[in-house]
Scaffold this motif. Structure first.
Motif, short mmCIF file in Angstrom:
data_model
loop_
_atom_site.label_atom_id
_atom_site.label_comp_id
_atom_site.label_asym_id
_atom_site.label_seq_id
_atom_site.Cartn_x
_atom_site.Cartn_y
_atom_site.Cartn_z
N ARG A 197 14.11 -9.10 -37.47
CA ARG A 197 14.21 -7.67 -37.81
C ARG A 197 13.43 -6.82 -36.80
N GLU A 198 12.22 -7.26 -36.49
CA GLU A 198 11.37 -6.47 -35.59
C GLU A 198 11.85 -6.54 -34.15
N ALA A 199 12.64 -7.55 -33.80
CA ALA A 199 13.25 -7.61 -32.48
C ALA A 199 14.48 -6.72 -32.39
N THR A 200 15.11 -6.45 -33.54
CA THR A 200 16.37 -5.71 -33.58
C THR A 200 16.18 -4.21 -33.72
N ARG A 201 15.31 -3.80 -34.61
CA ARG A 201 15.29 -2.39 -35.00
C ARG A 201 14.86 -1.42 -33.90
N PRO A 202 13.95 -1.79 -32.95
CA PRO A 202 13.64 -0.83 -31.89
C PRO A 202 14.84 -0.53 -30.99
N VAL A 203 15.69 -1.54 -30.78
CA VAL A 203 16.88 -1.34 -29.94
C VAL A 203 17.84 -0.38 -30.64
N LEU A 204 18.07 -0.59 -31.91
CA LEU A 204 18.99 0.28 -32.64
C LEU A 204 18.43 1.68 -32.79
N ARG A 205 17.12 1.78 -32.94
CA ARG A 205 16.51 3.11 -33.01
C ARG A 205 16.71 3.87 -31.69
N ARG A 206 16.56 3.15 -30.58
CA ARG A 206 16.71 3.79 -29.26
C ARG A 206 18.11 4.38 -29.09
N TYR A 207 19.12 3.68 -29.60
CA TYR A 207 20.50 4.12 -29.41
C TYR A 207 21.08 4.82 -30.65
N LYS A 208 20.20 5.12 -31.61
CA LYS A 208 20.61 5.90 -32.79
C LYS A 208 21.73 5.24 -33.57
#
Length: 410
Positions: free
Chosen positions: A114-125
């Motif tokens: 989860r913590e590896a995934t969510r920053p990427v998705l946050r960056r690209y909205k």
């Protein structure tokens, strides 16, 4: 102005990143379909969790499409296999956002993925839907938790246990953040209920010899054992516990037992009587769940993995997200989150769920259940347990830029 090659390349790289983000801010929804991503562990050591969760998500998308889709468009499900490898999650999250232009992605089983995934998705909205049970504390405007936090399971389970089993508890858990957070709840509820934690032990995930642990539990003489042991190696504990003749002497309660199909893998002689707490179990005797199981088996066949409280998040997530999309009248991330701030209510296989705009977590029923001969039966229902706001520290209506994982202070 003369521009050096280094400055040019740096500017070009920045421009490319900005352009990529801007390109995704307008998802590719001009045609008849819109893309949604499933990023689960379909192979590797965590596939027992990932495969049923993905199956439930795929079925949810099928049902949305059969009902006419969303906003006049059919959902195109893009499937990515995390392969039980943390490095794959940010890689596939970026592929989903930039190449496949998904408007939502659901997945990740472990806290690490989860913590590896969510920053990427946050960056690209790209809205991130987290469908598994977990330690609690996810507080981010771009993320939605549709399953139970540890308090929503542990608190009602322990309240029931101190009322029905006795006042002395021994806690044993895997040595990582979620079981340690649940240990905090264990001790707090013991104190509140006039009980006592007579022992507390944590073991690495690869431990298979629990003879010392069993000796410590026997010496402490608890009224019940609270287990948060996780994964294949830790199933050895239940086998060794039964072999020591303890299964019928000291009851076991757990918020994770069954999530990894333990009740289907262990024999009844090794698991009968274990008590758990989940928002959902496949045998739930309600009209909504009976209809769900009938539709699910008509789609995938009767010979499917057991649908437990973890897997059902795969179904609930797209359905709750779809309700937010319908309320927003848009697939745009900001529009969907604005709709979510008004609270989203939906009734599914486990009953009524309310997605709380303040915490982006879910109010729902939790059941105390007991296994016998690999079948769960209902002991008690705790109705509509709200998500924990961490003593006011999680309020996305007031602080939408928050991106924390909060620890309980109880």
């Amino acid at each position: 102005m003369k521009l050096s090659r280094r400055k040019f390349l740096g500017s070009a790289a920045a421009g490319t990143a900005i352009a990529a983000a801007m390109a995704h801010s307008m998802p590719a929804i001009a045609g008849d379909t819109v893309a949604v991503g499933s990023l689960h562990d379909l192979t590797g050591s965590l596939d027992a969790f990932g495969v049923p969760s993905h199956m439930c998500m795929k079925f949810a998308i099928e049902e949305i499409n059969a009902a006419g889709g969303l906003l006049g468009k059919k959902i195109d499900l893009k499937t990515y296999d995390g392969q039980s490898d943390i490095k794959k999650f940010p890689q596939y999250a970026q592929q989903a956002a930039l190449n496949d232009k998904v408007v939502m992605l659901q997945g990740a089983i472990t806290g690490a993925s989860r913590e590896a995934t969510r920053p990427v998705l946050r960056r690209y909205k790209v809205p991130f839907v987290y469908g598994t049970i977990y330690e609690g504390g996810l507080c981010e405007d771009n993320a939605i938790s549709v399953n139970t936090g540890s308090d929503q399971q542990a608190v009602p389970l322990l309240e029931w246990s101190f009322r029905n089993l006795g006042k002395k508890v021994f806690y044993i858990g895997a040595d990582y953040n979620a079981p340690r957070n649940i240990g905090i709840w264990n001790n707090a509820i013991a104190k509140r209920e006039g009980g006592e934690t007579v022992g507390e032990e944590y073991y690495p995930l690869d431990v298979t010899d629990f003879s010392t642990a069993i000796s410590k539990i026997q010496a402490a003489k608890p009224d019940f054992l609270h287990s948060c042991l996780v994964g294949g190696p830790h199933m050895s504990f239940y086998r060794q516990w039964a072999a020591a003749g303890m299964l019928k002497k000291i009851p076991i309660v757990s918020v994770v037992f069954g999530g990894g199909q333990e009740h289907m893998i262990l024999t009844p002689e090794e698991s009968d009587g274990v008590i758990a707490a989940y928002n959902y179990f496949q045998e739930l005797d309600t009209p909504e769940n009976k209809a769900f199981i009938k539709r699910f088996e008509a789609s995938v066949g009767a010979d499917h993995p057991y649908i437990n409280g973890i897997a059902i998040g795969g179904y609930n997530g797209p359905m709750l997200w779809a309700e937010a999309v319908k309320k927003a009248g848009s697939f745009d991330r900001d529009d969907v989150m604005a709709a979510l701030a008004q609270n989203i209510e939906w009734t599914g296989p486990g009953g009524k769920m309310i997605l709380d705009g303040k915490t982006h977590s879910t109010q729902q029923d939790v059941r105390i259940i007991q296994v016998k001969n690999r079948v769960w039966s209902l002991l008690e229902t705790k109705s509509q347990i709200p998500p924990y706001d961490f003593n006011g520290r999680c309020n996305l209506l007031e602080n939408p830029k928050n991106v924390d994982i909060l620890n309980p202070q109880v």
